[in-house]
Each structure stands twice: as C-alpha cells, then as structure tokens.
Design a protein around this motif. Structure first.
Motif, PDB file in Angstrom:
ATOM      1  N   ARG A   1      35.435 -54.358 -37.205  1.00  0.00           N
ATOM      2  CA  ARG A   1      36.855 -54.018 -37.111  1.00  0.00           C
ATOM      3  C   ARG A   1      37.634 -55.100 -37.860  1.00  0.00           C
ATOM      4  O   ARG A   1      37.541 -56.286 -37.523  1.00  0.00           O
ATOM      5  N   THR A   2      38.399 -54.677 -38.858  1.00  0.00           N
ATOM      6  CA  THR A   2      39.091 -55.620 -39.731  1.00  0.00           C
ATOM      7  C   THR A   2      40.565 -55.695 -39.358  1.00  0.00           C
ATOM      8  O   THR A   2      41.205 -54.668 -39.085  1.00  0.00           O
ATOM      9  N   TYR A   3      41.103 -56.922 -39.352  1.00  0.00           N
ATOM     10  CA  TYR A   3      42.496 -57.168 -38.994  1.00  0.00           C
ATOM     11  C   TYR A   3      43.182 -57.910 -40.134  1.00  0.00           C
ATOM     12  O   TYR A   3      42.554 -58.699 -40.849  1.00  0.00           O
TER      13      TYR A   3
ATOM     14  N   ARG B   1      52.848 -68.724 -36.849  1.00  0.00           N
ATOM     15  CA  ARG B   1      52.044 -67.868 -35.968  1.00  0.00           C
ATOM     16  C   ARG B   1      52.909 -66.829 -35.277  1.00  0.00           C
ATOM     17  O   ARG B   1      54.100 -67.037 -35.021  1.00  0.00           O
ATOM     18  N   PHE B   2      52.276 -65.717 -34.925  1.00  0.00           N
ATOM     19  CA  PHE B   2      52.977 -64.572 -34.348  1.00  0.00           C
ATOM     20  C   PHE B   2      53.712 -64.951 -33.061  1.00  0.00           C
ATOM     21  O   PHE B   2      54.812 -64.478 -32.798  1.00  0.00           O
TER      22      PHE B   2
ATOM     23  N   GLY C   1      20.770 -64.042 -27.692  1.00  0.00           N
ATOM     24  CA  GLY C   1      20.265 -64.106 -26.321  1.00  0.00           C
ATOM     25  C   GLY C   1      21.150 -63.585 -25.214  1.00  0.00           C
ATOM     26  O   GLY C   1      20.666 -63.363 -24.098  1.00  0.00           O
ATOM     27  N   LEU C   2      22.464 -63.391 -25.445  1.00  0.00           N
ATOM     28  CA  LEU C   2      23.338 -62.949 -24.360  1.00  0.00           C
ATOM     29  C   LEU C   2      22.947 -61.554 -23.870  1.00  0.00           C
ATOM     30  O   LEU C   2      22.758 -60.628 -24.665  1.00  0.00           O
ATOM     31  N   CYS C   3      22.868 -61.398 -22.546  1.00  0.00           N
ATOM     32  CA  CYS C   3      22.534 -60.109 -21.933  1.00  0.00           C
ATOM     33  C   CYS C   3      23.833 -59.388 -21.576  1.00  0.00           C
ATOM     34  O   CYS C   3      24.264 -59.406 -20.414  1.00  0.00           O
ATOM     35  N   ALA C   4      24.456 -58.779 -22.555  1.00  0.00           N
ATOM     36  CA  ALA C   4      25.720 -58.079 -22.339  1.00  0.00           C
ATOM     37  C   ALA C   4      25.648 -56.694 -22.986  1.00  0.00           C
ATOM     38  O   ALA C   4      25.064 -56.546 -24.071  1.00  0.00           O
ATOM     39  N   GLU C   5      26.271 -55.726 -22.322  1.00  0.00           N
ATOM     40  CA  GLU C   5      26.287 -54.379 -22.866  1.00  0.00           C
ATOM     41  C   GLU C   5      27.082 -54.330 -24.173  1.00  0.00           C
ATOM     42  O   GLU C   5      26.708 -53.630 -25.109  1.00  0.00           O
ATOM     43  N   GLU C   6      28.197 -55.072 -24.199  1.00  0.00           N
ATOM     44  CA  GLU C   6      29.002 -55.175 -25.420  1.00  0.00           C
ATOM     45  C   GLU C   6      29.168 -56.646 -25.776  1.00  0.00           C
ATOM     46  O   GLU C   6      29.482 -57.464 -24.913  1.00  0.00           O
ATOM     47  N   ILE C   7      28.965 -56.965 -27.051  1.00  0.00           N
ATOM     48  CA  ILE C   7      29.205 -58.331 -27.514  1.00  0.00           C
ATOM     49  C   ILE C   7      30.262 -58.267 -28.612  1.00  0.00           C
ATOM     50  O   ILE C   7      30.072 -57.592 -29.634  1.00  0.00           O
ATOM     51  N   HIS C   8      31.378 -58.945 -28.374  1.00  0.00           N
ATOM     52  CA  HIS C   8      32.494 -58.973 -29.325  1.00  0.00           C
ATOM     53  C   HIS C   8      32.462 -60.311 -30.056  1.00  0.00           C
ATOM     54  O   HIS C   8      32.569 -61.380 -29.436  1.00  0.00           O
ATOM     55  N   LEU C   9      32.333 -60.256 -31.364  1.00  0.00           N
ATOM     56  CA  LEU C   9      32.306 -61.445 -32.207  1.00  0.00           C
ATOM     57  C   LEU C   9      33.647 -61.574 -32.908  1.00  0.00           C
ATOM     58  O   LEU C   9      34.166 -60.594 -33.454  1.00  0.00           O
ATOM     59  N   CYS C  10      34.207 -62.774 -32.916  1.00  0.00           N
ATOM     60  CA  CYS C  10      35.479 -63.030 -33.590  1.00  0.00           C
ATOM     61  C   CYS C  10      35.259 -64.096 -34.651  1.00  0.00           C
ATOM     62  O   CYS C  10      34.684 -65.150 -34.353  1.00  0.00           O
ATOM     63  N   GLY C  11      35.731 -63.827 -35.869  1.00  0.00           N
ATOM     64  CA  GLY C  11      35.564 -64.837 -36.899  1.00  0.00           C
ATOM     65  C   GLY C  11      35.847 -64.333 -38.285  1.00  0.00           C
ATOM     66  O   GLY C  11      36.403 -63.248 -38.495  1.00  0.00           O
TER      67      GLY C  11
ATOM     68  N   PRO D   1      41.717 -63.051 -40.761  1.00  0.00           N
ATOM     69  CA  PRO D   1      42.149 -64.440 -40.944  1.00  0.00           C
ATOM     70  C   PRO D   1      42.775 -64.986 -39.657  1.00  0.00           C
ATOM     71  O   PRO D   1      42.902 -64.279 -38.654  1.00  0.00           O
ATOM     72  N   THR D   2      43.182 -66.247 -39.701  1.00  0.00           N
ATOM     73  CA  THR D   2      43.890 -66.853 -38.585  1.00  0.00           C
ATOM     74  C   THR D   2      45.179 -66.083 -38.308  1.00  0.00           C
ATOM     75  O   THR D   2      45.863 -65.648 -39.228  1.00  0.00           O
ATOM     76  N   ASN D   3      45.499 -65.905 -37.020  1.00  0.00           N
ATOM     77  CA  ASN D   3      46.730 -65.240 -36.605  1.00  0.00           C
ATOM     78  C   ASN D   3      46.752 -63.761 -37.003  1.00  0.00           C
ATOM     79  O   ASN D   3      47.755 -63.226 -37.452  1.00  0.00           O
ATOM     80  N   SER D   4      45.597 -63.111 -36.817  1.00  0.00           N
ATOM     81  CA  SER D   4      45.523 -61.674 -37.110  1.00  0.00           C
ATOM     82  C   SER D   4      45.352 -60.836 -35.849  1.00  0.00           C
ATOM     83  O   SER D   4      45.326 -59.609 -35.923  1.00  0.00           O
ATOM     84  N   GLY D   5      45.204 -61.483 -34.691  1.00  0.00           N
ATOM     85  CA  GLY D   5      45.065 -60.757 -33.440  1.00  0.00           C
ATOM     86  C   GLY D   5      43.648 -60.353 -33.103  1.00  0.00           C
ATOM     87  O   GLY D   5      43.417 -59.635 -32.128  1.00  0.00           O
ATOM     88  N   LYS D   6      42.665 -60.834 -33.862  1.00  0.00           N
ATOM     89  CA  LYS D   6      41.279 -60.426 -33.629  1.00  0.00           C
ATOM     90  C   LYS D   6      40.778 -60.916 -32.269  1.00  0.00           C
ATOM     91  O   LYS D   6      40.128 -60.164 -31.527  1.00  0.00           O
ATOM     92  N   THR D   7      41.067 -62.167 -31.935  1.00  0.00           N
ATOM     93  CA  THR D   7      40.618 -62.696 -30.647  1.00  0.00           C
ATOM     94  C   THR D   7      41.358 -62.020 -29.494  1.00  0.00           C
ATOM     95  O   THR D   7      40.770 -61.762 -28.442  1.00  0.00           O
TER      96      THR D   7
END
Length: 787
Positions: A344-346, A474-475, A312-322, A209-215
C-alpha cells in the motif's frame, strides 16, 4: 606400561627396521605386558591423518586461529620409557632432524592439504619443536621414531603424524572444521521459526516517505485488533504507542530492554504490547503485528532484529512500515516462506520544498527553524552563536536521555515558550514529534564507521537526507508546508543532488548468531576466547544471497573487556549483548565492574550503586560535567537492562529507575542552561570553540571559497599546537574576524571582554587564596567529542 601404550609403540615400528632391534623391543614389551597379541603392522603417515582432511565450501581465514599453549612434558612417574627401550636422545641430532623436517617441500604440501597454510605450519612447527626440545621425557612412540631417524632406520617424513597431532592440539579448529561449518550454517533462516511457519500470515507493506500517514494506518489496525504487538526502533516510539494505546482505551503493556510496564495492577499481561524490536516475542500469538521502519533490516549492527521479527512473529497480519527501497527484499524473503506481500503506497500529506538560497548567516533565522548538525562541537558552537544574538534555542542530540529529549521537544513545540529555534543532530529523524517549519543542514558531511571499523566522513545518504528533511512541515504541526536548505550556499547544490537521487534498493537482511550456536561452538573449542569464537563463527558462517551477518564489533569489544573475569559462557554472552556506548570510558568500566561483582556472587544493591556513582550528583557547571552526567545515566540504563536478565544479582530496579528520573531532571536543567555551560567551558578552556574549522567559519559567515581555503590553511598551520592560543592572540584572531563578518557587534565584544576579565580575576583570586601557582604549561583538556 599399559597395553594401549605398547600397541601404539608397536604400530609405530617401521617395517624395514633391523630384525634384531625389533626383537629386542618386542622382548622388552613382553617383559612389561606378557605375550603380545599379533603384529599390527606399520601405520603409514598419510593413513594416520587422512580422516581429518576435509573439503569445505570455502577456505577459512586462518589469521583468526589463535594458537593454544602446549606445555612440555616434565619427568614421568614411569620414568623415560622411550629411553629404556632404545637410548637417550641426542638433542643436537634431534634439532637437525626437526630443521630438516621443516624444510621438506613434501611436508609443507601435505600440511596444506590438512588445513595448515604457511602461517599455521610455521606456528605449529615452532610449538612442536619447542615441545620436543624442552620436554624432560617424550611419549614412547615419538621417542622411538626420533631414535630410528637418528640411525637412518626411519625417514624424517615419519614425524608427520606426530606433528599433525600436535598442530591439532594448538589449533583445535583443525579437528572439527566440518562440525563448525554445520553449526554456523545460517542458510534458510525461515526454518528457525517453526511456530510462524505453522500459520499462513498476511503481509501488508505500508510504503511512503516521512509524514505520509503510513504508520498511522498500521497503528489503527493494531488498535482495532483483539491482540497486537508494535515493534519500534526506539524506546521513544515504543513509549509513544504505549501511551496512545492506553489513552484510546486499549490496554497495552510496554517492553524495552530496560523497562517492563504492565497496565494490569495484578501484573497480568495485556493483549497488546509496545516494544523495541529486539524485545518482541516470536512465540506469542497475535492477531496483528506492526514492524516500524522496516528499512532498518539493512542496518549493519541491528538489522538482525528486523529480520527476526519479519520471519518469526506469530501474527495473522503483519503490517510493515517503511521506505519503498525495502519492498523488493521483503517480497523475496516472503517468497521463501510461501507468503504474499500486499503493498500500500502513500504520498506525503504536506508539501515540502528545497529553497533556492542558503541561510548563510544565523541572523536570518526564523521561528520554527531547526539547524541539523552532525557533531556535538557544532551543536555547542551554533547554540552559543544563537545565544549571542539574543535568541533562545532547544538542543537535542543522541546521547541525551529520552526524558530530556522529550522535554526539549516540548519546549520547542510550546507556542507560549520564547524558544523558537532547535539545534539538533539526526536524532530528530525518528521518535520525536516536532513543529518544524524549516530544516537547515549545517553540514552534509557525517562521520561514520566503515566495515573495517574505521572512521570515515562522507556525505549523508539519500535515505538519511529524506528522513531528516521530512521532519519539516509535518501534518500534525502548525506549519503545513516544509522547507529545506543549507547553512552554506556551496552545499545547496549537493543537497538538491542528494535528495533527487533514487534511494538504492535494499539488497540483504541482517542475521546474528544465537547464544545456542555460540555454546555449540564453545563445546568444540573450549579454550578459545568468546571474542575469537565470534570471529571464527562469522568466518565459517554461510548465508543465502539475501542475508548478511551483522557487524559484531561492539559485542567483541565487550567480550575482550570482561574476558579475564570468570563467568559461564551463557552469562558472558548476555553481558556482551548489553547495549553500551564504548566511547564512554565510565560506562565501559561500569560493565567491567558489574561483571566482576556478578562473578563474586555479590548482588549489586541500590546502596552499592549509589556509592559507585557517587550519588547525590551536583548540577553541571560546564559541558564536561554535563557529559559525565549523561554517562552516569547510561550506567543506570545498563543496570536496568541487566536487572531483567539477572534479577537476583541486580535486585533494585524500581529504586534505580526512580534515581534515574531524578538524574534526568538534573540533566534537563543542564541542557536548559547549555549556552551558559558552553560559555563557562570556553572560558576555562574545557571547550575550544574558538578554533572553529574552516568549514564552520564559512557556514557562519557565508564566506567565499577563496576565504574558506585561506582559513583551512591557517588551521592546518596551527593544528599542531597542543594548547589553545593565549587570550591576546585569541582576541585578535577570532574577535576581529567575527566583527568583520557581522557575527559580533562592538557592544557584544565589550560585554564578552568584561565577562572574560571578571572570570580571570575570580580565578586569580582563588589561586592566591589556595596558595597554588600556575605551571608553565597546561595539559590540554580532552575534546568533548572524544568521550
């Protein structure tokens, strides 16, 4: 007469024609061309057109097919050859033949087999008949067939090949339906990105959720990588990561639609870049990529940008936040690319609670409160009521420039500033760090646009409610616990119900046609407008079950706006993708003016732009002035956006950016004094806040249901009036209610009366000095929201 024309004539001769007539025609043909090379025989009607019939996966929406104009033929340089070979046609007889042809059920059925439904058949026939009847001379083949039908030497059905040929001229889409379906085939979009498919990417989904530190955790990976790209939904978020990255000693560039900033003095690109999601490169290799707010992949207008970045992104690691609602869809999409998703759950870092009581009255406001409204009129109304109570408030809404939003957020967050209340729209849902203790929903009803482009007012979704409510406590703020409630106690139970609902899982990701696909469409339909091309493309498109074609109404609006201006298709496409607010007339007219200047090959210089926007601009004196300044700011944004696509025609981007910063300062001063502007606008009847809705009155006063219903009835009776009530009626109706409800004291009322009388006296004096007189009736001013 040329040999091809003679051959065509011969091919149209019916087998059962009288021998004498055939001999006469052949003799005439030999006189023109010499010996004729063998009989070709009669071409049956069905054989002439069978090659065009196509199956197709779905029936197209033929209401999108706009007929082209086929002009009747004038006098021919060769004369009327058909009349020379046979005889002049009797137009009355021809009209009877055509009417008989139109009524034939067999012809209608055959036309339907070739894609001409009842609507297209009727339009094609009207055009065909007009062409036949109004042409000075017809082609030889159709002239002879009509003549033979007149003498019963041919059947009326023999007209069908000529009718079908004409129908394909006015509806060219009938000729190339199969090709158009192939071009608009949007299935298997992962194959559009060969560079990304050439590597095996690691996909990590940070869910919470919002304000969980995922980003935060995703950004730490981004900062520690050798190279990286951050893709955010807003310019504010891209700016934030740009500043954080450089402050942490990681050189980072900034790329948005309107701005390019390189930290290297020589202009060399940094290994890290923060950008808005539409601007990310899908060909540049990175070690780490971060895609923020991945749940926006379902957005009906912008979802295509998240789909493009994800696939389409050419990245070795892709981190999705949402949100977790996007996990299943992302997993399905990555299954088609052969890539696994690690989730990964926060959990939220600070507690948040829904209060058991509503605010009910603005007298109950406390420092750190944020009142969330879903219309500008509510923003103005609440701000004015807070000011009457001697409190100061900051104001944030969507159309404010980013600099002004940040200034208002800084003012609200500053512990030494007397401003302790925030009045905002859902624009605070992302992109701003705010120190909020309590979120107060002024209303739970939000205007929206449905799939048909119609305006609807519906309760906010669970996702929207969670996003906004999560801004409390917020934290990183001084309030370690968040609270949520409503203004009206009747809304509180609905809010709890909305927040307790599970978030609906996201079912599909957005797609968008590329400029190359539209160009290929235009190659087959060269005389079709861009707006109509888009309609046909969307109708012909085929997508897999996990995808949908994004809403392109804004694109079509711009296409229709500049349709009459001569531009190449690629340039026209770029102008139509420019982000504009179509509710702002000045912004729309500016797009039109910019396109017109471009078509004349006249560069839009800084001096020209200053004259166009009438710079220098004065500080706003009322709300309308403030909204006009916001529109000018949007026009400067449009110039900057176009300057990165057409550098030679929009050459002064740096000067315009400096000018925009000055304008931002003027707008900031206006927003800082917004309650004064509201008061002046109210006095001058530019802003009719007295006529509050029944729902607003109920929220401000905590009125009962029965009282709210009475107020709604009163509003319904008075809604037909085109002008505000006179001052006496206003004072009795509004002032007495506000005093009874405790929203005004007697002293406040006297002060407002004195201000109003002073203002009236000043206006009367000014009118006497200028020699103007008041007319009996005044045209009602436009509501601010209508712009």
């Amino acid at each position: 007469m040329s040999l091809p024309r003679c051959a065509l004539l011969w091919a149209r001769l019916p087998a059962g024609r009288q021998a004498g007539h055939r001999a006469a025609v052949c003799s005439a043909l030999r006189a023109h061309t010499g010996p004729f090379p063998g009989a070709l025989g009669r071409v049956p009607a069905i054989a002439c057109a069978s090659s065009s019939a196509s199956g197709g996966s779905k029936a197209p929406n033929t209401s999108l097919f706009v007929p082209l104009t086929v002009k009747p033929q004038g006098p021919s340089a060769d004369g009327d050859v058909g009349a020379e070979l046979t005889r002049p046609l009797d137009k009355n007889e021809v009209k009877k033949i055509l009417d008989k042809f139109y009524k034939r059920k067999e012809i209608q059925k055959l036309s339907a087999d070739y894609g001409l439904d009842a609507r297209l058949f009727h339009q094609a026939f009207i055009s065909f008949r007009n062409y036949i009847m109004q042409s000075h001379s017809l082609d030889v083949d159709i002239h002879i067939i009509l003549n033979d039908i007149c003498f019963s030497a041919a059947h009326v059905d023999d007209l069908f090949p000529f009718f079908l040929r004409h129908a394909k001229q006015i509806f060219p889409v009938l000729e190339c339906k199969d090709d158009l379906r192939k071009i608009s085939d949007l299935r298997i979009p992962p194959n559009w990105y060969p560079e990304a498919r050439a590597i095996h990417r690691k996909i990590i989904f940070h869910s919470g959720p919002t304000n969980s530190g995922k980003t935060y955790h995703a950004i730490q990976k981004y900062l520690s990588a050798k190279s990286g790209v951050y893709c955010g939904p807003l310019k504010l978020l891209a700016h934030e990561i740009f500043e954080k990255s450089n402050a942490a000693g990681v050189p980072c560039d900034l790329v948005t639609g309107e701005e390019r900033v390189t930290v290297d003095p020589d202009g060399k690109q940094a290994a890290h870049v923060a950008c808005t999601v539409e601007m990310c490169s899908v060909t540049t290799p990175y070690e780490v990529a971060v895609i923020d707010e991945i749940q926006m992949i379902k957005d009906p207008a912008r979802g295509w940008a998240w789909t493009r970045a994800l696939l389409g992104l050419c990245a070795e690691e892709i981190h999705l936040c949402g949100e977790s609602a996007a996990i299943d869809l992302v997993t399905e999409l990555m299954y088609t690319t052969g890539e696994d998703v690690e989730v990964r759950t926060y959990k939220r870092l600070t507690p948040i609670s829904v209060l058991d009581h509503a605010l009910e009255s603005l007298d109950n406001l406390r420092p750190g409160d944020c009142i969330v409204c879903f219309s500008k009129n509510d923003i103005y109304s609440v701000s004015r009521q807070i000011e009457i109570r001697g409190l100061e408030s900051a104001v944030i809404y969507g159309s404010l420039p980013p600099g002004t939003k940040l200034a208002q957020a800084k003012k609200f967050n500053d512990p030494d500033d007397p401003c302790k209340i925030l009045v905002a729209t859902d624009a605070i849902g992302m992109g701003l760090n705010l120190s909020i203790r309590r979120i107060i929903f002024y209303s739970l009803m939000k205007p929206s646009i449905n799939e048909k482009g119609e305006k609807e007012i519906e309760p906010i979704t669970t996702s929207q409610a969670l996003q906004i409510a999560g801004r409390a406590g917020r934290f990183s703020s001084k309030f370690k616990e968040g609270e949520v409630t409503t203004m009206n106690r009747e809304d509180l139970s609905l809010l709890k119900e909305i927040l307790n609902r599970p978030v609906d899982p996201i079912r599909a990701a957005g797609l968008h046609p590329t400029a190359e696909q539209i160009e290929m469409f235009a190659y087959h339909l060269p005389d079709t407008t861009l707006s109509n091309l888009i309609d046909i493309f969307v109708d012909f498109s085929q997508v897999d079950g996990q995808y949908f074609v994004c809403n392109m109404d804004d694109f079509k609006f711009s296409a229709e706006l500049i349709q009459h201006i001569p531009l190449s298709l690629r340039v026209r496409y770029v102008f139509c993708t420019a982000p504009i607010n179509k509710k702002q007339p000045f912004v729309c007219s500016s797009l039109l003016q910019f396109a017109r200047q471009y078509s004349r090959n006249e560069p839009l210089t800084f001096s020209w732009l200053r004259r166009y926007i009438k710079w220098p601009l004065l500080p706003p004196k009322n709300i309308k002035d403030l909204m006009d300044l916001e529109a000018v700011h949007d026009v400067l944004d449009l110039y900057l956006w176009l300057s990165y696509r057409f550098l030679d025609m929009f050459p002064d981007a740096s000067l315009v950016r400096d000018l925009q910063k000055q304008l931002d300062g003027i707008i900031q001063d206006g927003v800082h004094n917004i309650t004064k502007l509201i008061k002046i606008s109210e006095t001058h009847k530019l802003l009719n806040l007295q006529n509050l809705s029944a729902e607003s009155q109920s929220r401000l006063s905590g009125a009962t249901k029965s009282q709210s219903r009475r107020n709604r009835g009163t509003k319904a009776l008075g809604s037909k009036a085109a002008e505000p009530l006179g001052p006496d009626a206003e004072e009795k109706s509004l002032a007495s209610r506000l005093v009874q409800q405790g929203l005004l004291t007697a002293d406040m009322l006297k002060q407002l009366e004195r201000e109003w009388m002073t203002q009236q006296a000043e206006q009367g004096k000014a009118r006497l000095e200028t020699g103007t007189s008041l007319k009996g009736t005044r045209r009602k001013k436009k509501d601010p929201d209508s712009d």
